[in-house]
Motif scaffolding. Structure first.
Motif, short mmCIF file in Angstrom:
data_model
loop_
_atom_site.label_atom_id
_atom_site.label_comp_id
_atom_site.label_asym_id
_atom_site.label_seq_id
_atom_site.Cartn_x
_atom_site.Cartn_y
_atom_site.Cartn_z
N TYR A 267 0.87 -1.07 0.13
CA TYR A 267 0.07 -0.04 0.02
C TYR A 267 0.80 1.17 -0.06
CZ TYR A 267 -4.33 -2.59 1.16
OH TYR A 267 -5.61 -3.26 1.00
N ASP A 271 1.20 4.08 -2.89
CA ASP A 271 0.98 5.55 -2.79
C ASP A 271 2.17 6.36 -3.23
OD1 ASP A 271 -1.26 7.18 -1.58
OD2 ASP A 271 0.15 7.93 -0.21
N CYS A 444 -8.80 -4.42 5.62
CA CYS A 444 -8.02 -3.94 4.40
C CYS A 444 -8.37 -2.67 4.20
CB CYS A 444 -8.17 -4.71 3.05
SG CYS A 444 -7.19 -6.34 3.19
N ARG A 445 -9.69 -2.25 4.35
CA ARG A 445 -10.04 -0.81 3.81
C ARG A 445 -9.53 0.08 5.06
NH1 ARG A 445 -13.72 2.43 5.60
NH2 ARG A 445 -14.46 0.95 7.36
N ARG A 448 -5.45 0.21 4.72
CA ARG A 448 -5.06 1.34 3.67
C ARG A 448 -5.27 2.62 4.13
NH1 ARG A 448 -6.12 -0.38 -1.94
NH2 ARG A 448 -4.91 0.84 -3.18
N GLN A 452 -1.88 5.15 4.51
CA GLN A 452 -1.94 6.48 3.70
C GLN A 452 -2.10 7.66 4.58
OE1 GLN A 452 -5.35 6.78 1.07
NE2 GLN A 452 -4.27 5.78 -0.47
#
Ligand code: NAD
Length: 508
Positions: A267, A271, A444-445, A448, A452
């Motif tokens: 991830y 990014d 996972c949501r 992430r 981020q």
């Protein structure tokens, strides 16, 4: 178990970026002292009963037993083989056994002659370092490794303090483990070692106090054994599940935990490229260490169109200029009859290369996911990659780091890049606490978004561009000057820890 304190200790090296960041942001001297050494260093011994071993003779020695017929142990399909090729002989193997022995030696059905060595108790050195708990219970992995020692655990425990702060989860930092080569112990012996560890450490560990997780040489089955030992006899056993994270999902583990560190790393890489209006698709990468972190990172990179050129583990290194087929390599490794002793060098769809050659392979990204201090000055001079995303903890030495920075090789530092594991551990702990179950998509949501948000704050600190974006707000963290990413990550950690000391004050 003496206290190593030379200035070149692993701990001192690991604290270099702390000292740098603390200088830059003029960290309050009291807070600096609180963080420079761990709160507690527990050192203890674990005594465990070893099982009988069958130790293979070399050809010359075996000659004396040429007429010895083969013995068979039908009660066990296979006798466990250890890294030195000795076989483990548990007591139940003798049921229905057909044994022919001469002077304490026997031949197995593989044709080799073995010396029967009776099991005996053995003592191991173990540690648990609790670095800091200003932000919450100590949190950090449990490592079974022959080179484990207090110095290493001090460095790794401090790393966890920074990592939990960067990830913004309400934990502090801890780390511990046992000085043992897990490849030289049977499954049962390893389990007994874990049971013993949990028994001895129970007074100073717990779901609200210090929460272990898997690290090098330990896995979900070890976590399960420790949970049982810790919660056995407790009146509300179900409330103790949060004692340990990285459990099997069937006993309170979180969906997504096993792959979380590798996925979280990817991830961050995603990014990194998204900011440049680019993507992972078509990028080439190298992976050192093909265990939990390395293999899942490779899988997630592959799923996004990345091409693996070279990989390595403790057994050696492989290379394929056309790209190593990641799903086939994973299949090979995960279902290999040698189990945890499988190595990438046995994968036939790539050529074997030396470690020196591995470091010189040209690629876009390097993912070090083995042990610490691998990227030395010499290695850093020769690397032909543009980005390093650190899966392992402390993979570069300070000298190596300086060269990488001077050469303009971009970096996603360990305390950010491999934080996916601890973030998902927090989700596991929360689910256990609330008796909840979250789906993998949900995990996972959240993961992430968490990565981020914090990765972007670190980028802003490094560039000194305080701003409020859609998903992050770096205005309270930039310190009025630019710096490298590792230092920026440390500034974020220290700002968050500092807030607790400054707002809550100190108990005297
Ligand atoms: P693991 O035991 O599953 O895998 C380690 C890998 O490194 C294996 O492939 C092993 O063969 C390889 N290796 C060991 N010694 C080596 C050497 N000398 N040269 C080359 N390869 C070598 O461990 P893991 O959980 O994947 O952890 C790897 C690194 O990531 C460690 O530094 C660990 O502290 C860090 N880490 C792990 C997690 C996690 O969730 N598992 C989270 C954060 C950081």
């Amino acid at each position: 178990m003496s206290h190593p304190n030379p200035s070149d200790s692993f701990f001192a090296q690991a604290m270099e970026s702390f000292e740098r960041a603390a200088d830059l942001m003029q960290l309050h001297p009291r807070i600096r002292l609180e963080l420079q050494e761990p709160d507690c260093e527990h050192a203890f011994y674990l005594t465990v009963e070893m099982e009988d071993r069958l130790v293979p003779l070399n050809e010359a020695e075996a000659g004396a037993f040429a007429t010895l017929p083969a013995s068979s142990f039908p009660a066990l399909q296979n006798l466990e083989t250890l890294a030195d090729q000795s076989r483990v002989l548990p007591a139940q193997a003798l049921r229905q056994a057909n044994v022919s022995m001469k002077d304490g030696h026997l031949r197995l059905e593989d044709g080799k002659v073995y010396r029967w060595v009776p099991g005996a108790p053995r003592r191991f050195c173990a540690w648990r370092v609790q670095h800091n708990q200003a932000r919450g219970p100590y949190k950090g992995g449990l490592r079974f490794h022959p080179a484990a020692n207090l110095d290493v655990f001090k460095a790794l425990a401090a790393d966890m303090t920074w990592k939990t702060a960067i990830a913004d989860v309400p934990f502090g930092g801890g780390k511990g483990g046992v000085q043992v080569d897990p490849n030289m112990l049977s499954r049962k012996e390893l389990q007994n070692l874990a049971l013993r560890y949990a028994y001895v450490a129970k007074p100073f560990m717990g779901p609200e106090l210090d929460i272990p997780a898997p690290d090098v040489g330990t896995d979900a089955s070890i976590m399960a054994a420790m949970l049982r030992q810790y919660s056995d006899g407790e009146r509300f056993r179900h409330l103790q599940r949060g004692f340990i994270t990285g459990k099997d999902t069937r006993i309170g583990g979180s969906e997504g935990r096993t792959q979380a560190t590798g996925l979280g790393l990817v991830y961050c890489i995603e990014d990194f490229y998204a900011e440049k209006k680019d993507s992972i698709s078509g990028k080439t990468f190298l992976v050192q260490g093909f265990g939990n972190v390395g293999s899942y990172a490779a899988e997630c990179m592959h799923q996004r169109g990345g091409r693996l050129l070279a990989a390595g583990d403790v057994g050696g290194y492989i290379y394929n200029p056309d790209g190593i087929h990641v799903p086939r390599l994973l299949e090979f490794m995960r279902h290999h009859p040698k189990g945890k002793m499988a190595t990438v060098v046995d994968f036939k769809e790539a050529q074997v290369i030396s470690k020196e050659e591995f470091w010189k392979v040209q690629a876009d990204i390097l993912i070090p996911a083995a042990l610490g201090a691998e990227i030395t000055e010499e290695v850093a001079k020769n690397l032909k990659v543009k980005l390093i995303a650190e899966g392992a903890n402390g993979p570069s030495t300070p000298e190596g780091d300086r060269i990488l920075f001077a050469r303009g090789i971009e970096l996603i530092p360990d305390i950010m890049a491999n934080a996916g594991g601890v973030i998902t551990s927090y989700y596991e702990w929360l689910q256990n606490r609330n008796m909840e179950y979250w789906s993998e998509d949900e995990v996972c949501r959240r993961l992430r978004l968490a990565l981020q948000r914090n990765y972007r704050i670190i980028r802003d600190i490094a560039r000194n561009t305080p701003q409020k974006g859609d998903s992050h707000d770096s205005r309270g963290f930039c310190i009025g000057q630019t710096m490298d990413m590792r230092c920026a990550a440390m500034v974020l950690a220290l700002r968050r820890i500092e807030a607790h000391y400054l707002l809550e004050g100190f108990s005297q």
